[in-house]
Design a protein around this motif. Structure first.
Motif, PDB file in Angstrom:
ATOM      1  N   TYR A  92      -4.534 -42.260   7.896  1.00 54.96           N
ATOM      2  CA  TYR A  92      -3.668 -43.006   6.980  1.00 54.96           C
ATOM      3  C   TYR A  92      -3.530 -42.271   5.653  1.00 54.96           C
ATOM      4  CZ  TYR A  92      -2.139 -46.679   3.788  1.00 54.96           C
ATOM      5  OH  TYR A  92      -1.469 -47.400   2.830  1.00 54.96           O
ATOM      6  N   SER A  93      -4.638 -41.719   5.165  1.00 55.96           N
ATOM      7  CA  SER A  93      -4.623 -40.957   3.915  1.00 55.96           C
ATOM      8  C   SER A  93      -5.165 -39.567   4.198  1.00 55.96           C
ATOM      9  CB  SER A  93      -5.471 -41.652   2.847  1.00 55.96           C
ATOM     10  OG  SER A  93      -5.509 -40.880   1.660  1.00 55.96           O
ATOM     11  N   GLU A 131      -6.053 -52.588   6.064  1.00 54.25           N
ATOM     12  CA  GLU A 131      -5.079 -53.272   6.904  1.00 54.25           C
ATOM     13  C   GLU A 131      -3.940 -52.350   7.294  1.00 54.25           C
ATOM     14  OE1 GLU A 131      -2.135 -57.210   6.853  1.00 54.25           O
ATOM     15  OE2 GLU A 131      -3.544 -56.823   5.206  1.00 54.25           O
ATOM     16  N   ALA A 132      -3.433 -51.586   6.328  1.00 51.29           N
ATOM     17  CA  ALA A 132      -2.330 -50.663   6.611  1.00 51.29           C
ATOM     18  C   ALA A 132      -2.750 -49.604   7.619  1.00 51.29           C
ATOM     19  CB  ALA A 132      -1.850 -50.012   5.315  1.00 51.29           C
ATOM     20  N   ALA A 133      -3.967 -49.075   7.482  1.00 55.49           N
ATOM     21  CA  ALA A 133      -4.456 -48.058   8.407  1.00 55.49           C
ATOM     22  C   ALA A 133      -4.621 -48.623   9.816  1.00 55.49           C
ATOM     23  CB  ALA A 133      -5.778 -47.484   7.895  1.00 55.49           C
ATOM     24  N   ILE A 134      -5.191 -49.822   9.903  1.00 54.25           N
ATOM     25  CA  ILE A 134      -5.393 -50.448  11.213  1.00 54.25           C
ATOM     26  C   ILE A 134      -4.047 -50.727  11.877  1.00 54.25           C
ATOM     27  CG2 ILE A 134      -6.260 -52.486  12.419  1.00 54.25           C
ATOM     28  CD1 ILE A 134      -8.453 -50.614  11.478  1.00 54.25           C
ATOM     29  N   ILE A 189      -6.596 -47.583  18.667  1.00 52.59           N
ATOM     30  CA  ILE A 189      -7.848 -48.342  18.691  1.00 52.59           C
ATOM     31  C   ILE A 189      -7.923 -49.184  19.959  1.00 52.59           C
ATOM     32  CG2 ILE A 189      -9.212 -50.095  17.506  1.00 52.59           C
ATOM     33  CD1 ILE A 189      -7.988 -49.118  14.870  1.00 52.59           C
ATOM     34  N   ASN A 190      -6.835 -49.848  20.303  1.00 59.38           N
ATOM     35  CA  ASN A 190      -6.801 -50.646  21.530  1.00 59.38           C
ATOM     36  C   ASN A 190      -7.101 -49.785  22.754  1.00 59.38           C
ATOM     37  OD1 ASN A 190      -6.134 -52.861  19.996  1.00 59.38           O
ATOM     38  ND2 ASN A 190      -3.973 -52.844  20.537  1.00 59.38           N
ATOM     39  N   LYS A 199      -7.488 -61.124  10.402  1.00 63.85           N
ATOM     40  CA  LYS A 199      -6.690 -61.132   9.173  1.00 63.85           C
ATOM     41  C   LYS A 199      -5.562 -60.104   9.195  1.00 63.85           C
ATOM     42  CE  LYS A 199     -10.286 -62.782   5.975  1.00 63.85           C
ATOM     43  NZ  LYS A 199     -11.027 -62.465   4.727  1.00 63.85           N
ATOM     44  N   ILE A 200      -5.457 -59.386  10.303  1.00 58.97           N
ATOM     45  CA  ILE A 200      -4.441 -58.342  10.401  1.00 58.97           C
ATOM     46  C   ILE A 200      -3.476 -58.729  11.506  1.00 58.97           C
ATOM     47  CG2 ILE A 200      -3.991 -55.891  10.818  1.00 58.97           C
ATOM     48  CD1 ILE A 200      -6.818 -55.298   9.850  1.00 58.97           C
ATOM     49  N   THR A 201      -2.223 -58.923  11.153  1.00 61.44           N
ATOM     50  CA  THR A 201      -1.226 -59.351  12.136  1.00 61.44           C
ATOM     51  C   THR A 201      -0.907 -58.213  13.092  1.00 61.44           C
ATOM     52  OG1 THR A 201       0.551 -58.744  10.606  1.00 61.44           O
ATOM     53  CG2 THR A 201      -0.215 -61.023  10.565  1.00 61.44           C
TER      54      THR A 201
END
Length: 226
Positions: free
Chosen positions: A64-65, A106-109, A116-117, A131-133
């Motif tokens: 992500y970064s 959240e943005a990274a996930i 990840i799945n 908490k992450i849609t």
């Protein structure tokens, strides 16, 4: 020396416990339904699976970064239950005792949710970040622009219409020429044709052989020559 080391580890453990706990700031709860997803092929959640989870979160943060220095040790997991649910936080390696803002985690996930799945053979429904849609897969864009496809379809319809008009005109002209040729052949053979005028069929006069009126023919027979 050993006492100092043990004291340091104790302090670190206490600090980590303060950072990673239910409903802590920047903490997220995860719930896995491994048995539901895999049935008889379900695997047990153990320290190795937990290590893999930390590695995948660290991977997402680093991707992500590009400047991120997140390590596996920066991902803290706590309150693990047998039904497999737990909380986790990501600590900031540049600032001791602080966690990475939840918005960044959240943005990274969300960005690398599919990776990840896949690591756990699960889906958004069986690996839940509460908490992450969930995010839908990006729509597949066709290699050919939509406007070009529409233009091609319209152009094909126009071409088909022009061809239809040309073929129809040719066939109509052939029928007309055929009818004209047949009429000329009948006239050359001297065949009498029947025409209809005012709903009454009338024989056309044969100009070559002439036509005898029956009324005058009867008069001629009555008055014979001397």
């Amino acid at each position: 020396m050993l006492r100092v080391l043990l004291l340091t580890l104790s302090v670190v453990a206490i600090a980590d416990a303060e950072l990673c706990k239910p409903d802590a700031q920047n903490a997220f709860k995860v719930r896995l339904s491994i048995k539901t997803a895999l049935g008889d092929n379900a695997y047990a959640w153990d320290a190795n699976e937990e290590y893999l989870f930390k590695a995948m979160v660290a991977f997402a943060m680093r991707k992500y970064s590009s400047k991120s220095t997140t390590q596996i040790s920066n991902v803290l997991v706590c309150n693990v239950t047998d039904r497999v649910s737990f909380w986790f936080v990501v600590t900031d390696s540049s600032k001791n005792g602080t966690t990475v803002p939840g918005s960044q985690v959240e943005a990274a996930i969300r960005m690398y949710r599919n990776r990840i799945n896949s690591a756990f053979l699960l889906s958004d429904k069986t690996l839940q970040f509460l908490k992450i849609t969930s995010t839908l897969s990006p729509p597949v864009e066709p290699s050919t622009p939509v406007w070009l496809i529409v233009f091609g379809v319209v152009l094909c319809l126009i071409v088909v219409g022009i061809v239809f008009l040309i073929v129809g005109g040719i066939q109509k002209r052939k029928k007309k020429n055929k009818a004209s040729t047949e009429r000329e052949n009948l006239e050359e053979k001297g065949e009498v044709t029947v025409t209809v005028e005012n709903g009454i069929p009338c024989e056309a006069l044969d100009l070559k052989a002439g036509h005898i009126n029956g009324v005058f023919a009867a008069d001629d027979e009555r008055f014979t020559s001397l």
